[in-house]
Design a protein around this motif. Structure first.
Motif, PDB file in Angstrom:
ATOM      1  N   GLU A  33       0.830  -1.214   0.000  1.00  0.00           N
ATOM      2  CA  GLU A  33       0.000   0.000   0.000  1.00  0.00           C
ATOM      3  C   GLU A  33       0.860   1.257   0.000  1.00  0.00           C
ATOM      4  N   VAL A  34       1.976   1.205   0.731  1.00  0.00           N
ATOM      5  CA  VAL A  34       2.890   2.347   0.747  1.00  0.00           C
ATOM      6  C   VAL A  34       3.463   2.574  -0.651  1.00  0.00           C
ATOM      7  N   LEU A  35       3.865   1.483  -1.312  1.00  0.00           N
ATOM      8  CA  LEU A  35       4.408   1.602  -2.668  1.00  0.00           C
ATOM      9  C   LEU A  35       3.358   2.155  -3.625  1.00  0.00           C
ATOM     10  N   ALA A  36       2.123   1.693  -3.489  1.00  0.00           N
ATOM     11  CA  ALA A  36       1.054   2.158  -4.376  1.00  0.00           C
ATOM     12  C   ALA A  36       0.842   3.662  -4.213  1.00  0.00           C
ATOM     13  N   ARG A  37       0.892   4.140  -2.980  1.00  0.00           N
ATOM     14  CA  ARG A  37       0.726   5.570  -2.752  1.00  0.00           C
ATOM     15  C   ARG A  37       1.893   6.344  -3.369  1.00  0.00           C
ATOM     16  N   GLU A  38       3.083   5.797  -3.240  1.00  0.00           N
ATOM     17  CA  GLU A  38       4.256   6.495  -3.790  1.00  0.00           C
ATOM     18  C   GLU A  38       4.222   6.508  -5.322  1.00  0.00           C
ATOM     19  N   TYR A  39       3.693   5.450  -5.921  1.00  0.00           N
ATOM     20  CA  TYR A  39       3.590   5.416  -7.381  1.00  0.00           C
ATOM     21  C   TYR A  39       2.571   6.429  -7.894  1.00  0.00           C
ATOM     22  N   SER A  40       1.564   6.716  -7.077  1.00  0.00           N
ATOM     23  CA  SER A  40       0.437   7.498  -7.579  1.00  0.00           C
ATOM     24  C   SER A  40       0.609   8.991  -7.348  1.00  0.00           C
ATOM     25  N   ASP A  41       1.714   9.396  -6.749  1.00  0.00           N
ATOM     26  CA  ASP A  41       1.897  10.812  -6.445  1.00  0.00           C
ATOM     27  C   ASP A  41       3.312  11.241  -6.838  1.00  0.00           C
ATOM     28  N   ASN A  42       3.385  12.270  -7.654  1.00  0.00           N
ATOM     29  CA  ASN A  42       4.688  12.708  -8.168  1.00  0.00           C
ATOM     30  C   ASN A  42       5.669  13.074  -7.074  1.00  0.00           C
ATOM     31  N   ARG A  43       5.164  13.728  -6.045  1.00  0.00           N
ATOM     32  CA  ARG A  43       6.058  14.171  -4.994  1.00  0.00           C
ATOM     33  C   ARG A  43       6.609  12.975  -4.211  1.00  0.00           C
ATOM     34  N   LEU A  44       5.756  11.984  -4.010  1.00  0.00           N
ATOM     35  CA  LEU A  44       6.174  10.815  -3.231  1.00  0.00           C
ATOM     36  C   LEU A  44       6.980   9.822  -4.064  1.00  0.00           C
ATOM     37  N   ALA A  45       6.886   9.931  -5.381  1.00  0.00           N
ATOM     38  CA  ALA A  45       7.558   8.971  -6.261  1.00  0.00           C
ATOM     39  C   ALA A  45       9.074   8.976  -6.041  1.00  0.00           C
ATOM     40  N   GLN A  46       9.618  10.129  -5.697  1.00  0.00           N
ATOM     41  CA  GLN A  46      11.065  10.221  -5.480  1.00  0.00           C
ATOM     42  C   GLN A  46      11.519   9.373  -4.274  1.00  0.00           C
ATOM     43  N   LEU A  47      10.570   8.991  -3.420  1.00  0.00           N
ATOM     44  CA  LEU A  47      10.912   8.197  -2.233  1.00  0.00           C
ATOM     45  C   LEU A  47      10.962   6.707  -2.535  1.00  0.00           C
ATOM     46  N   HIS A  48      10.484   6.330  -3.713  1.00  0.00           N
ATOM     47  CA  HIS A  48      10.259   4.916  -4.007  1.00  0.00           C
ATOM     48  C   HIS A  48      11.475   4.038  -3.693  1.00  0.00           C
ATOM     49  N   LEU A 117      11.252   2.290  12.683  1.00  0.00           N
ATOM     50  CA  LEU A 117       9.895   2.623  12.253  1.00  0.00           C
ATOM     51  C   LEU A 117       9.431   1.611  11.211  1.00  0.00           C
ATOM     52  N   SER A 118       8.162   1.244  11.275  1.00  0.00           N
ATOM     53  CA  SER A 118       7.637   0.234  10.348  1.00  0.00           C
ATOM     54  C   SER A 118       6.905   0.898   9.184  1.00  0.00           C
ATOM     55  N   VAL A 119       6.590   0.100   8.157  1.00  0.00           N
ATOM     56  CA  VAL A 119       5.807   0.638   7.035  1.00  0.00           C
ATOM     57  C   VAL A 119       4.426   1.095   7.485  1.00  0.00           C
ATOM     58  N   LEU A 120       3.927   0.506   8.569  1.00  0.00           N
ATOM     59  CA  LEU A 120       2.608   0.913   9.064  1.00  0.00           C
ATOM     60  C   LEU A 120       2.612   2.386   9.466  1.00  0.00           C
ATOM     61  N   GLU A 121       3.720   2.819  10.069  1.00  0.00           N
ATOM     62  CA  GLU A 121       3.788   4.225  10.488  1.00  0.00           C
ATOM     63  C   GLU A 121       3.831   5.163   9.286  1.00  0.00           C
ATOM     64  N   VAL A 122       4.423   4.700   8.196  1.00  0.00           N
ATOM     65  CA  VAL A 122       4.403   5.504   6.960  1.00  0.00           C
ATOM     66  C   VAL A 122       2.997   5.496   6.372  1.00  0.00           C
ATOM     67  N   LEU A 123       2.388   4.319   6.362  1.00  0.00           N
ATOM     68  CA  LEU A 123       1.046   4.174   5.789  1.00  0.00           C
ATOM     69  C   LEU A 123       0.024   5.034   6.537  1.00  0.00           C
ATOM     70  N   GLN A 124       0.221   5.208   7.831  1.00  0.00           N
ATOM     71  CA  GLN A 124      -0.741   5.955   8.641  1.00  0.00           C
ATOM     72  C   GLN A 124      -0.513   7.452   8.613  1.00  0.00           C
ATOM     73  N   ALA A 125       0.444   7.921   7.824  1.00  0.00           N
ATOM     74  CA  ALA A 125       0.679   9.363   7.710  1.00  0.00           C
ATOM     75  C   ALA A 125      -0.574  10.046   7.162  1.00  0.00           C
ATOM     76  N   ALA A 126      -0.877  11.228   7.705  1.00  0.00           N
ATOM     77  CA  ALA A 126      -2.118  11.905   7.345  1.00  0.00           C
ATOM     78  C   ALA A 126      -1.970  12.802   6.123  1.00  0.00           C
ATOM     79  N   SER A 127      -0.755  13.043   5.702  1.00  0.00           N
ATOM     80  CA  SER A 127      -0.536  13.920   4.544  1.00  0.00           C
ATOM     81  C   SER A 127       0.701  13.445   3.791  1.00  0.00           C
ATOM     82  N   ASN A 128       0.881  13.975   2.576  1.00  0.00           N
ATOM     83  CA  ASN A 128       2.076  13.623   1.803  1.00  0.00           C
ATOM     84  C   ASN A 128       3.342  14.056   2.519  1.00  0.00           C
ATOM     85  N   GLU A 129       3.274  15.227   3.135  1.00  0.00           N
ATOM     86  CA  GLU A 129       4.449  15.729   3.834  1.00  0.00           C
ATOM     87  C   GLU A 129       4.832  14.792   4.986  1.00  0.00           C
ATOM     88  N   GLU A 130       3.808  14.346   5.706  1.00  0.00           N
ATOM     89  CA  GLU A 130       4.064  13.426   6.817  1.00  0.00           C
ATOM     90  C   GLU A 130       4.583  12.078   6.291  1.00  0.00           C
TER      91      GLU A 130
END
Ligand SMILES: [Zn+2]
Length: 160
Positions: A33-48, A117-130
């Motif tokens: 799910e974290v990867l899917a979010r990163e793929y779908s957003d240009n700003r987050l894609a750089q984190l992939h 920190l686990s992927v769950l903590e990334v997944l639970q971020a409330a915004s792209n910045e978080e």
């Protein structure tokens, strides 16, 4: 259910896990799910790639050839990105050279991932910045967990 890799608690679900990056099914699903979010957003894609590298060495598995190579590649790139301060582009360009030495790398006895920190903590971020802040903090926490092997990784990468 505690993940055998990152040691975080995940809901008990039935599902696939990776062949050698050993995890609980819940952790593997959250990572997807974290990867899917990163793929779908240009700003987050750089984190992939950072997310991929972090997951791989947070779930190193056991001493089999594929896992040895995986840890060598992904730990090397984490070193280049986090400690050596290389840009993502420069670190990517080094992948060919890393691929050439990965077969000669010894298995590094994986450290405890307790406190990372686990992927769950990334997944639970409330915004792209978080999401971005947590993904970076997660990578730092996992790199730090491997401290006993930092000198070995620096030696691997010394010729790059
Ligand atoms: Zn996990």
């Amino acid at each position: 259910m505690r993940c055998v890799g990152c040691q975080a608690e995940f809901a008990q679900i039935d599902g696939p896990t990776h062949e050698y990056m050993l995890s609980s099914p819940g952790c593997w699903a959250a990572y997807g799910e974290v990867l899917a979010r990163e793929y779908s957003d240009n700003r987050l894609a750089q984190l992939h790639r950072l997310t991929v590298d972090t997951y791989a060495v947070q779930h190193p598995g056991v001493n089999v050839p594929a896992a040895r190579r995986s840890v060598a590649v992904h730990l090397s790139r984490l070193y280049l990105l986090l400690e050596a301060g290389w840009s993502m582009e420069r670190a990517n360009n080094a992948m060919l050279a890393i691929t050439e030495f990965k077969d000669r790398c010894d298995w590094l006895e994986p450290p405890s991932m307790t406190g990372t920190l686990s992927v769950l903590e990334v997944l639970q971020a409330a915004s792209n910045e978080e999401h971005e802040n947590r993904a970076r903090a997660r990578a730092e926490s996992v790199w730090k967990a491997w401290a006993a092997h930092h000198d070995t990784v620096r030696n691997w990468c010394a010729s790059l």
